[in-house]
Design a protein around this motif. Structure first.
Motif, mmCIF file in Angstrom:
data_model
loop_
_atom_site.group_PDB
_atom_site.id
_atom_site.type_symbol
_atom_site.label_atom_id
_atom_site.label_comp_id
_atom_site.label_asym_id
_atom_site.label_seq_id
_atom_site.Cartn_x
_atom_site.Cartn_y
_atom_site.Cartn_z
ATOM 1 N N PHE A 134 6.333 4.573 5.133
ATOM 2 C CA PHE A 134 5.854 3.229 5.486
ATOM 3 C C PHE A 134 6.827 2.166 4.987
ATOM 4 O O PHE A 134 7.125 1.196 5.692
ATOM 5 N N ALA A 135 7.326 2.341 3.764
ATOM 6 C CA ALA A 135 8.281 1.373 3.215
ATOM 7 C C ALA A 135 9.563 1.331 4.045
ATOM 8 O O ALA A 135 10.114 0.251 4.303
ATOM 9 N N SER A 186 8.655 -0.472 7.421
ATOM 10 C CA SER A 186 8.165 -1.852 7.344
ATOM 11 C C SER A 186 9.069 -2.790 6.557
ATOM 12 O O SER A 186 9.229 -3.955 6.933
ATOM 13 N N PHE A 187 9.648 -2.322 5.446
ATOM 14 C CA PHE A 187 10.349 -3.216 4.532
ATOM 15 C C PHE A 187 11.861 -3.029 4.507
ATOM 16 O O PHE A 187 12.603 -4.005 4.351
ATOM 17 N N ALA A 202 0.570 4.655 2.860
ATOM 18 C CA ALA A 202 1.008 3.398 3.480
ATOM 19 C C ALA A 202 0.367 2.198 2.787
ATOM 20 O O ALA A 202 1.020 1.170 2.557
ATOM 21 N N LEU A 203 -0.920 2.323 2.433
ATOM 22 C CA LEU A 203 -1.600 1.227 1.731
ATOM 23 C C LEU A 203 -0.978 0.970 0.365
ATOM 24 O O LEU A 203 -0.787 -0.181 -0.042
ATOM 25 N N SER A 214 2.263 -0.834 0.846
ATOM 26 C CA SER A 214 2.078 -2.220 1.275
ATOM 27 C C SER A 214 1.579 -3.108 0.148
ATOM 28 O O SER A 214 1.810 -4.322 0.152
ATOM 29 N N GLY A 220 -0.645 -10.150 8.082
ATOM 30 C CA GLY A 220 -0.842 -9.102 7.078
ATOM 31 C C GLY A 220 -2.268 -8.610 7.039
ATOM 32 O O GLY A 220 -2.521 -7.407 6.910
ATOM 33 N N PHE A 239 -2.950 -6.194 10.004
ATOM 34 C CA PHE A 239 -2.429 -4.846 9.785
ATOM 35 C C PHE A 239 -3.260 -4.093 8.745
ATOM 36 O O PHE A 239 -3.479 -2.885 8.866
ATOM 37 N N LEU A 240 -3.723 -4.791 7.711
ATOM 38 C CA LEU A 240 -4.549 -4.145 6.694
ATOM 39 C C LEU A 240 -5.860 -3.647 7.295
ATOM 40 O O LEU A 240 -6.294 -2.509 7.023
#
Length: 408
Positions: free
Chosen positions: A4-5, A8-9, A134-135, A138, A237, A240-241
């Protein structure tokens, strides 16, 4: 968590914080996506052909594990001064070693149980832990309140400490499948051809690719939709959450329903429900926050079914083929499925974004009503049509007896 990182980042971190620029970073990650499309099937077929006391999966995991640790650290905790060559080499190494580890690992999930319903439970359990990872990723920037470079370094540190423990637990407690291996093994091309010859697999992949492409367009355009249609960029945000939480919450719902009415009918139900949810997007206007939140919950609820049940259905197909052939083939099947999934997620970049650009869509300014119509078409209209077509295809082409054989 790391996956996920990375999605996404990491691209924004290297483009902005590390100063490499959007064009360079975009080109590197696009190359990586196509690189994966070729390495997944190759590693899958080679894993199926690997012998040894621990079976065809564990040797690949053990060999690739140090590379996964090394390149994850290099990717998430780079030196202060790097260039495009560093990013290209590290991304290539990361994708190669993660593929060499994950394809055999995920194949065990397809092989580990002969019970039809338990295969869905395994696929759902894995999906829940992916969502939890993923949570966590995030929330790291929020919890530590640091710059993105420090946050990614924290994720890398947690990964380096936790993953060896998980690997040891896996080696101790995860049972391995045993095979009545027939000789000789097919060639690499023969292994892929044998998979593609399976009618049920081809039908499942056609449906899976179309649904994944629909999901990719919707998720890939969610930021633009929330910014320009809902006119609530600050809530991106939160959207997506809510989508992620709904994805985790509804995993048991679909698993239980599949036990009652079958996997094919359950997936069709989720596909059609999601089409209705997408159609509601045409009612969203500026400030319709509650409606948009409900849409995000509905999307997350249905998308988890798109991930769990096709994997469980694939396990049914693999089990029957391995019984007939006497060869382990789960990795080859799974790798071809992964390649289809990764190609599907190119849809927003390869189709929607260029057409939006041709229509003159302005990401930072005002747009004409017809331009909003194009955005709505790719966010909701085309995905809705694809889902309806897939539901009809599954109803006509895929038989229940193929993916819901009696449990043993």
């Amino acid at each position: 968590m790391v996956g996920f990182a990375v999605v996404s980042f990491v691209p924004t971190f290297y483009a902005i914080d590390m100063g490499l620029g959007l064009a360079v970073v975009g080109a590197v990650f696009m190359f990586g996506r196509f690189f994966d499309v070729f390495t997944d099937p190759l590693i899958g077929a080679l894993s199926d052909r690997t012998g040894g006391r621990r079976g065809p999966r564990v040797p690949w995991m053990l060999v690739s594990f140090p590379g996964v640790l090394l390149f994850t650290w290099l990717l998430l905790s780079p030196p202060d001064s790097i260039g495009p060559v560093y990013l290209f080499c590290v991304v290539s190494g990361y994708l190669l070693f993660v593929t060499a580890f994950d394809v055999p690992y995920s194949s065990i999930g397809l092989e580990i149980s002969p019970n039809v319903h338990e295969r869905s439970v395994l696929a759902g359990t894995k999906a829940i832990f992916q969502i939890l990872g993923a949570l966590v990723a995030s929330l790291v920037p929020v919890i530590i309140g640091a710059q993105m470079g420090v946050s990614l370094g924290t994720v890398a540190l947690v990964f380096m400490m936790a993953t060896p423990v998980a690997m040891v637990a896996f080696l101790i407690w995860t049972p391995q499948n045993t095979y009545r291996v027939a000789q000789p093994h097919p060639s690499l091309w023969g292994a892929w051809r044998n998979c593609l010859r399976q009618s049920a697999f081809r039908k499942l992949m056609i449906a899976f690719f179309a649904v994944q492409a629909a999901n990719a367009m919707t998720v890939g355009l969610l930021v633009l939709f929330a910014t320009h249609v809902l006119q609530a960029q600050a809530l991106v945000g939160q959207m997506f959450l809510m989508l992620l939480l709904a994805t985790a919450f509804f995993v048991p719902v679909w698993i239980l329903l599949s036990r009652k009415i079958g996997k094919r009918r359950t997936w069709m139900s989720a596909i059609l429900i999601c089409a209705v949810v997408l159609a509601a997007s045409y009612s969203v206007g500026a400030g319709d926050t509650l409606l948009m939140q409900a849409i995000c919950v509905g999307l997350g609820a249905c998308m988890t079914c798109d991930a769990v049940l096709p994997t469980s259905m694939l396990a049914d197909i693999v089990a029957q083929d391995e019984t007939d052939s006497g060869h382990p083939r789960a990795a080859s099947y799974l790798a071809l499925k992964n390649a289809a999934s990764k190609m599907a997620f190119v849809a927003p970049m390869g189709v929607a974004f260029p057409i939006l650009g041709l229509t003159g869509f302005d990401k930072s300014g005002a747009n004409a009503p017809e331009t909003f119509g194009v955005l709505l078409f790719f966010f909701a209209g085309l995905p809705c049509l694809l889902r309806i077509a897939v539901a009809a295809y599954l109803w006509r082409k895929l038989e229940d007896r193929v993916v819901d054989a009696p449990a043993t």
